[in-house]
Design an enzyme around this catalytic site. Structure first.
Site, PDB file in Angstrom:
ATOM      1  N   HIS A   1      47.613  48.275  56.985  1.00  0.00           N
ATOM      2  CA  HIS A   1      47.602  48.744  55.590  1.00  0.00           C
ATOM      3  C   HIS A   1      46.957  50.123  55.386  1.00  0.00           C
ATOM      4  O   HIS A   1      47.144  50.730  54.335  1.00  0.00           O
ATOM      5  CB  HIS A   1      46.864  47.750  54.695  1.00  0.00           C
TER       6      HIS A   1
ATOM      7  N   ASP B   1      52.999  39.544  60.026  1.00  0.00           N
ATOM      8  CA  ASP B   1      51.877  39.221  59.146  1.00  0.00           C
ATOM      9  C   ASP B   1      52.394  38.690  57.800  1.00  0.00           C
ATOM     10  O   ASP B   1      53.494  39.032  57.375  1.00  0.00           O
ATOM     11  CB  ASP B   1      51.095  40.528  58.922  1.00  0.00           C
TER      12      ASP B   1
ATOM     13  N   HIS C   1      51.474  39.594  55.006  1.00  0.00           N
ATOM     14  CA  HIS C   1      51.495  40.697  54.035  1.00  0.00           C
ATOM     15  C   HIS C   1      52.435  41.803  54.518  1.00  0.00           C
ATOM     16  O   HIS C   1      52.560  42.034  55.728  1.00  0.00           O
ATOM     17  CB  HIS C   1      50.083  41.254  53.849  1.00  0.00           C
TER      18      HIS C   1
ATOM     19  N   ASP D   1      48.130  35.128  59.569  1.00  0.00           N
ATOM     20  CA  ASP D   1      47.896  34.605  58.215  1.00  0.00           C
ATOM     21  C   ASP D   1      49.142  33.951  57.606  1.00  0.00           C
ATOM     22  O   ASP D   1      49.087  33.433  56.496  1.00  0.00           O
ATOM     23  CB  ASP D   1      47.309  35.675  57.272  1.00  0.00           C
TER      24      ASP D   1
HETATM   25 ZN    ZN Z   1      47.956  39.865  56.276  1.00  0.00          ZN
END
Ligand code: ZN
Length: 375
Positions: free
Chosen positions: A135, A171, A173, A254
């Site tokens: 990120h 992931d 996200h 995650d």
């Molecule tokens: Zn994540």
């Protein structure tokens, strides 16, 4: 000449915490190392202690003023409000903590070393579980990430003359920082699987970031069968058509059912299967970690990723020593007060099969509209 898979780690992650209330209060890389050693999967000859990236190396992607601000914040263990605002430092998601510069700079150092090792060989696998910080932006921290190790690793591959890199982000996200960095670089194909409607709220199915990026947002409850469907019908065909010289896999854990930060419901076996399938896309592979906020889930998952990369089936009972590693973990969340016995006595989760829902089929159809190919 091909070499056995290499594991790049560091002791800087052991005992390092983002603070007691942060999701990253937990040990992750150290658990993956300890479990892998306890299983007999990580002999000293294939373990490399990570160097730390220099400010000059970080500046290949990050702005010098941000690098300097992070360095000063670590030394002072505080930021003034203006600096905090400008660089997103000292907030809930990216807090002040003792190793806040050295830890992410080490994660980048691993990715750079991995890139150099891979660039000089026709084939090879390097695993750096700390380097999944997808990120971070050039001039600001984001989503627990301070420096973007995947971006810097891929840039190092390109700088070494590699011309086609496929980045697959598993992931929960969206891999926003990596997608943004290479949106207009046709040497890099980014593919991200992530939970729809979750932070950072980017990565819609029709969004190709102005180029060939692919996004596969999936609904809550995403199961093992759906992951296999995505792989077979979107990720692998897109990857094959691109003819990558190097594949980079971000194995955030995650998306596993027992993780507290997403509503996806994969078993760790689904991630291991994905890694095994992606290994066939290119002779060179850089595998990084990512999210993962249940200490037992992330440790078991990442040790299993390492086993998978070595052609070892991780779905075996833990050794007594590995069980000791798992029983020594603690977690301040409610689920950590009374952990289920299988977090100690198994490495593989029970499989989580299910129907392939229409929402998942739609996302695949959108991703496969128009072809993508290597030059
Ligand atoms: Zn994540």
């Amino acid at each position: 000449m091909s070499i056995p898979p290499l594991f790049i780690g560091s002791e800087i992650y052991r005992g390092s915490s983002y603070g007691p209330k942060h999701p990253l209060a937990i040990p992750r890389v150290s658990t993956a190392i300890d479990l892998s050693r306890a299983m007999g999967w990580l002999p000293d000859e294939v373990y490399i202690d990570s160097p730390m990236a220099s400010p000059q190396e970080l500046a290949r992607f990050h702005t010098p003023d941000y690098i300097d601000a992070l360095h000063r914040a670590e030394a002072a263990q505080r930021v003034d409000p203006e600096t905090g605002e400008r660089y997103n430092l000292g907030r809930l998601e990216n807090p002040i903590f003792p190793e806040m510069y050295r830890r992410p700079a080490t994660a980048v150092g691993s990715a750079l070393l991995a890139a150099r090792i891979l660039a000089e060989r026709p084939a090879g696998i390097v695993y750096s579980p700390a380097s999944g910080t997808h990120h971070a932006r050039p001039g600001r921290a984001s989503g627990f990430c301070y420096f973007n190790a995947p971006v810097l690793g891929i840039l190092a591959l390109l700088d070494e003359g590699i011309e086609r890199v496929c980045y697959v982000d598993l992931d929960a996200h969206h891999g926003d920082g990596v997608e943004e960095a290479f949106a207009h670089d046709d040497r890099v194909l980014t593919i991200s699987v992530h939970e729809e409607g979750r932070w950072p709220f980017t990565g819609k199915a029709e969004d190709r970031a102005g180029g060939v990026a692919r996004n596969l947002p999936v609904p809550p409850g995403f199961n093992d069968t759906e992951m296999a469907y995505l792989l077979e019908n979107a990720i692998l065909p897109l990857g094959r058509a691109f003819r990558p010289q190097v594949v980079v896999i971000q194995t955030g854990s995650d998306a596993l059912a027992e993780d507290p930060l997403s509503r996806l419901e994969l078993s760790n076996g689904a991630l291991w299967d994905a890694v095994r399938a992606l290994m066939g896309l290119a002779p060179r592979l850089l595998v990084v970690g990512g999210g993962g906020y249940n200490p037992w889930s992330v440790g078991r998952c990442w040790a299993g990723v390492w086993a998978t990369l070595n052609g070892i089936d991780p779905a075996v009972p833990p050794t007594l020593e590995a069980e000791r590693v798992l029983r020594a973990l603690t977690w301040s969340r409610a689920a950590g007060r009374n952990p289920p016995e299988h977090w100690f006595t198994t490495l593989a989760d029970a499989p989580r099969p299910g129907p392939v829902r229409d929402a998942v089929r739609r996302v695949v159809a959108l991703a496969m509209e128009d072809s993508v190919s290597g030059r």
